[in-house]
Design a protein around this motif. Sequence first.
Motif, PDB file in Angstrom:
ATOM      1  N   LEU A 236      24.782  18.797  92.339  1.00  0.00           N
ATOM      2  CA  LEU A 236      24.766  20.107  91.676  1.00  0.00           C
ATOM      3  C   LEU A 236      25.407  21.182  92.553  1.00  0.00           C
ATOM      4  CD1 LEU A 236      21.194  20.087  90.075  1.00  0.00           C
ATOM      5  CD2 LEU A 236      23.384  19.773  88.922  1.00  0.00           C
ATOM      6  N   PHE A 237      25.312  21.007  93.882  1.00  0.00           N
ATOM      7  CA  PHE A 237      25.946  21.962  94.785  1.00  0.00           C
ATOM      8  C   PHE A 237      27.461  21.873  94.681  1.00  0.00           C
ATOM      9  CE2 PHE A 237      21.728  21.765  96.590  1.00  0.00           C
ATOM     10  CZ  PHE A 237      21.507  23.043  97.073  1.00  0.00           C
ATOM     11  N   ALA A 238      27.967  20.660  94.410  1.00  0.00           N
ATOM     12  CA  ALA A 238      29.418  20.493  94.279  1.00  0.00           C
ATOM     13  C   ALA A 238      29.948  21.183  93.029  1.00  0.00           C
ATOM     14  CB  ALA A 238      29.767  19.005  94.243  1.00  0.00           C
ATOM     15  N   VAL A 239      29.102  21.340  92.026  1.00  0.00           N
ATOM     16  CA  VAL A 239      29.523  21.992  90.781  1.00  0.00           C
ATOM     17  C   VAL A 239      30.006  23.413  91.053  1.00  0.00           C
ATOM     18  CG1 VAL A 239      28.756  22.810  88.519  1.00  0.00           C
ATOM     19  CG2 VAL A 239      27.993  20.572  89.366  1.00  0.00           C
ATOM     20  N   PHE A 240      29.430  24.069  92.055  1.00  0.00           N
ATOM     21  CA  PHE A 240      29.739  25.475  92.316  1.00  0.00           C
ATOM     22  C   PHE A 240      30.740  25.673  93.447  1.00  0.00           C
ATOM     23  CE2 PHE A 240      25.452  25.191  90.545  1.00  0.00           C
ATOM     24  CZ  PHE A 240      25.598  25.997  89.433  1.00  0.00           C
ATOM     25  N   VAL A 241      31.347  24.573  93.913  1.00  0.00           N
ATOM     26  CA  VAL A 241      32.351  24.684  94.966  1.00  0.00           C
ATOM     27  C   VAL A 241      33.551  25.495  94.498  1.00  0.00           C
ATOM     28  CG1 VAL A 241      34.106  23.320  96.195  1.00  0.00           C
ATOM     29  CG2 VAL A 241      31.708  22.657  96.310  1.00  0.00           C
ATOM     30  N   ARG A 242      33.935  25.321  93.240  1.00  0.00           N
ATOM     31  CA  ARG A 242      35.047  26.091  92.654  1.00  0.00           C
ATOM     32  C   ARG A 242      34.536  26.894  91.468  1.00  0.00           C
ATOM     33  NH1 ARG A 242      40.157  23.189  94.209  1.00  0.00           N
ATOM     34  NH2 ARG A 242      41.211  24.456  92.637  1.00  0.00           N
ATOM     35  N   ARG A 243      35.233  27.974  91.132  1.00  0.00           N
ATOM     36  CA  ARG A 243      34.761  28.872  90.077  1.00  0.00           C
ATOM     37  C   ARG A 243      35.316  28.514  88.701  1.00  0.00           C
ATOM     38  NH1 ARG A 243      35.847  32.468  94.385  1.00  0.00           N
ATOM     39  NH2 ARG A 243      33.963  33.482  95.195  1.00  0.00           N
ATOM     40  N   SER A 244      36.352  27.697  88.659  1.00  0.00           N
ATOM     41  CA  SER A 244      37.007  27.448  87.377  1.00  0.00           C
ATOM     42  C   SER A 244      36.111  26.664  86.427  1.00  0.00           C
ATOM     43  CB  SER A 244      38.313  26.680  87.598  1.00  0.00           C
ATOM     44  OG  SER A 244      38.058  25.343  87.913  1.00  0.00           O
ATOM     45  N   ARG A 245      36.295  26.919  85.152  1.00  0.00           N
ATOM     46  CA  ARG A 245      35.504  26.242  84.131  1.00  0.00           C
ATOM     47  C   ARG A 245      35.825  24.747  84.109  1.00  0.00           C
ATOM     48  NH1 ARG A 245      35.621  27.673  77.622  1.00  0.00           N
ATOM     49  NH2 ARG A 245      33.968  26.189  77.014  1.00  0.00           N
ATOM     50  N   THR A 246      37.114  24.424  84.308  1.00  0.00           N
ATOM     51  CA  THR A 246      37.531  23.014  84.304  1.00  0.00           C
ATOM     52  C   THR A 246      36.793  22.221  85.377  1.00  0.00           C
ATOM     53  OG1 THR A 246      39.728  23.629  83.524  1.00  0.00           O
ATOM     54  CG2 THR A 246      39.489  21.449  84.507  1.00  0.00           C
ATOM     55  N   TRP A 247      36.715  22.808  86.581  1.00  0.00           N
ATOM     56  CA  TRP A 247      36.031  22.125  87.674  1.00  0.00           C
ATOM     57  C   TRP A 247      34.547  21.946  87.368  1.00  0.00           C
ATOM     58  CZ3 TRP A 247      36.608  19.446  92.069  1.00  0.00           C
ATOM     59  CH2 TRP A 247      35.507  19.348  92.919  1.00  0.00           C
ATOM     60  N   ARG A 248      33.910  22.969  86.877  1.00  0.00           N
ATOM     61  CA  ARG A 248      32.467  22.896  86.658  1.00  0.00           C
ATOM     62  C   ARG A 248      32.119  21.932  85.526  1.00  0.00           C
ATOM     63  NH1 ARG A 248      30.211  29.043  87.974  1.00  0.00           N
ATOM     64  NH2 ARG A 248      30.951  29.001  90.149  1.00  0.00           N
ATOM     65  N   ILE A 249      32.991  21.846  84.524  1.00  0.00           N
ATOM     66  CA  ILE A 249      32.768  20.865  83.458  1.00  0.00           C
ATOM     67  C   ILE A 249      32.937  19.455  84.008  1.00  0.00           C
ATOM     68  CG2 ILE A 249      33.710  19.926  81.312  1.00  0.00           C
ATOM     69  CD1 ILE A 249      34.327  22.779  80.450  1.00  0.00           C
ATOM     70  N   ALA A 250      33.985  19.243  84.823  1.00  0.00           N
ATOM     71  CA  ALA A 250      34.246  17.924  85.399  1.00  0.00           C
ATOM     72  C   ALA A 250      33.119  17.503  86.331  1.00  0.00           C
ATOM     73  CB  ALA A 250      35.578  17.933  86.138  1.00  0.00           C
ATOM     74  N   ALA A 251      32.726  18.412  87.230  1.00  0.00           N
ATOM     75  CA  ALA A 251      31.670  18.089  88.190  1.00  0.00           C
ATOM     76  C   ALA A 251      30.317  17.926  87.492  1.00  0.00           C
ATOM     77  CB  ALA A 251      31.585  19.172  89.258  1.00  0.00           C
ATOM     78  N   GLY A 252      29.987  18.855  86.599  1.00  0.00           N
ATOM     79  CA  GLY A 252      28.711  18.767  85.885  1.00  0.00           C
ATOM     80  C   GLY A 252      28.639  17.548  84.989  1.00  0.00           C
ATOM     81  N   GLY A 253      29.733  17.262  84.286  1.00  0.00           N
ATOM     82  CA  GLY A 253      29.756  16.073  83.428  1.00  0.00           C
ATOM     83  C   GLY A 253      29.642  14.793  84.235  1.00  0.00           C
ATOM     84  N   GLY A 254      30.313  14.760  85.392  1.00  0.00           N
ATOM     85  CA  GLY A 254      30.232  13.576  86.243  1.00  0.00           C
ATOM     86  C   GLY A 254      28.825  13.341  86.761  1.00  0.00           C
ATOM     87  N   MET A 255      28.151  14.416  87.173  1.00  0.00           N
ATOM     88  CA  MET A 255      26.786  14.277  87.687  1.00  0.00           C
ATOM     89  C   MET A 255      25.817  13.864  86.574  1.00  0.00           C
ATOM     90  SD  MET A 255      27.271  14.648  90.793  1.00  0.00           S
ATOM     91  CE  MET A 255      28.676  15.224  91.748  1.00  0.00           C
ATOM     92  N   THR A 256      26.057  14.350  85.374  1.00  0.00           N
ATOM     93  CA  THR A 256      25.223  13.944  84.239  1.00  0.00           C
ATOM     94  C   THR A 256      25.403  12.458  83.946  1.00  0.00           C
ATOM     95  OG1 THR A 256      25.405  16.164  83.271  1.00  0.00           O
ATOM     96  CG2 THR A 256      24.709  14.375  81.813  1.00  0.00           C
ATOM     97  N   LEU A 257      26.657  12.006  83.971  1.00  0.00           N
ATOM     98  CA  LEU A 257      26.939  10.587  83.766  1.00  0.00           C
ATOM     99  C   LEU A 257      26.264   9.743  84.826  1.00  0.00           C
ATOM    100  CD1 LEU A 257      28.520   8.280  82.378  1.00  0.00           C
ATOM    101  CD2 LEU A 257      30.454   8.835  83.883  1.00  0.00           C
ATOM    102  N   LEU A 258      26.300  10.217  86.063  1.00  0.00           N
ATOM    103  CA  LEU A 258      25.671   9.485  87.164  1.00  0.00           C
ATOM    104  C   LEU A 258      24.162   9.419  86.985  1.00  0.00           C
ATOM    105  CD1 LEU A 258      26.213   8.082  89.833  1.00  0.00           C
ATOM    106  CD2 LEU A 258      26.112  10.293  90.965  1.00  0.00           C
ATOM    107  N   LEU A 259      23.570  10.513  86.537  1.00  0.00           N
ATOM    108  CA  LEU A 259      22.127  10.539  86.273  1.00  0.00           C
ATOM    109  C   LEU A 259      21.754   9.522  85.204  1.00  0.00           C
ATOM    110  CD1 LEU A 259      19.399  11.992  86.764  1.00  0.00           C
ATOM    111  CD2 LEU A 259      20.038  13.573  84.938  1.00  0.00           C
ATOM    112  N   LEU A 260      22.530   9.473  84.129  1.00  0.00           N
ATOM    113  CA  LEU A 260      22.277   8.511  83.054  1.00  0.00           C
ATOM    114  C   LEU A 260      22.468   7.076  83.531  1.00  0.00           C
ATOM    115  CD1 LEU A 260      24.044  10.351  80.085  1.00  0.00           C
ATOM    116  CD2 LEU A 260      21.588  10.197  80.537  1.00  0.00           C
ATOM    117  N   ALA A 261      23.455   6.872  84.408  1.00  0.00           N
ATOM    118  CA  ALA A 261      23.701   5.530  84.948  1.00  0.00           C
ATOM    119  C   ALA A 261      22.512   5.048  85.771  1.00  0.00           C
ATOM    120  CB  ALA A 261      24.968   5.530  85.796  1.00  0.00           C
TER     121      ALA A 261
END
Length: 503
Positions: A236-261
């Motif tokens: 979740l800390f990596a989600v806020f490393v960059r401010r762009s929406r693209t980055w936060r969607i990519a990082a947040g979506g990836g962490m969600t996928l990892l949680l489900l995995a």
Amino acid sequence: MNRVSAPSAVRLRLFFHASFRHITPAVFAAGAVLIIAIIALFVKPYIGMADNGDYFRALYSNGIYFNAPDYDSSYFGYFVRHYGIFQYYNENGATLTSSQALFIKLALWLNIWFYDSKTFDIRFLAAIYLAMYTAAVYLLVESLTWKAPAKLGYAVAAIAVLAFGDTAYTAYFNSFYGEGLMLVMMMFIFACGLLLYRGRYNDYVMLALLLVCSLILTTGKQQNAPMGVLIALAGLFAVFVRRSRTWRIAAGGGMTLLLLAGVASYALIPQEFVNINKYHAVTRGVLPDSQDPEQSLKSLGIDPQFSLLSGTIYYEPYTTVDVNSNLMLQQFYGKFGFGSVLAYYIAHPDQAMRMLNLAAKDAFTTRPPAIGNYERAEGKAFGAHTHFFSLYSFLKMTLAPKTFGFIFLWILIVAGLYLPSFIAALRSRDRRQALRLPMVLLMMTIGLAGIAISIVGAGDADLGKHEFAFTAAFDLVTFVTVADVMLGRLWRRVPVAVRAAEA
């Protein structure tokens, strides 16, 4: 004579100076680890790991079988290099879902194409692991030595070679154990997190590599399932490393996928393995150390008569009761879950601490003492261990205090060293610089989870091997901490890549 030799000496110095300008500390560390591992794994006497009985889970479902006539007498004692390849029909289904199968199948494909279609040489699997490991060592050292003074950088690289070139680690590559893959993925995850923190390389590439390696680690073996949840939370800390929406969607979506995995990996564990672990959680964990075994069983909702099973293991040929009987299914396995075992230890802290201290005795042992490293043909004693490039693992096993108190103290010291820079980053709103402490805590938590999962999930059954996650995490975190101390980067701001925008 001097007139002739002087220009030659100058040219030689210039050659070495030019060479070392291109051989960075990261390249030096990765190259040295590669050379040492090649000597250990691919040059006689070949070093590997003997089978403790777990190999069948990885072999048969992937089209490989035991073909050595004396294989049964090699268990624990001798490393076996060659296996048979099913030629027509393989009736064996997968006993459990594991990402390790991807690498075994790739090794099998390479083996068939470049070596033999009937005999599998395990060194093809070792070659795949070693190639990835070399890249992981490079990234880890690069994350620490980038923009560092050359002399200090090479000193850090030398320590990395000593710790991670150790044959106690690389011998796992010549085996079907999941620990080899676990080591590689843990190193990649830590390195990618630190490279994100430094802003080294492309952020999106580092994020993608971190997520892929996290998925492989999480699905590598059943006890790794909670690691996906831990990585997702730290991520979740990596989600806020960059401010762009693209980055936060990519990082947040990836962490969600990892949680489900992580959740899915736990849910897909076959019931047979759940029962095996439940059996050992009680008979090798709760009961042997309990002052009142009958009362302990009552607190778990189990009939006190099962206290007769105290100290036994699931695989014993002659037992008091059939471990697969309906009686066991209904009156034993069906009466409790791992949450109940965890609650039991929380309610009995003295017993929990004794188990933790028992676990600490093996927490610094990289290589299981009962598993040999040599092939039978080498004429070594049954279960003999190699001493080739094993100084670090020997010193760690010999000198590290074998108490959980030491582990707790290590956590406090390391976290305390990194806390000031984390607080400073938060105050300055530098989210990238705030990423380092969560990555360090993530590795330590993964190590602690390895110990906790081993105790709650299987008691002291094969405890040394089950604690591999901790010993790997301990070495990774300790190495990074020592490197940051040497480079003077614990409290001051660390150089990062300069970018026009964090988009």
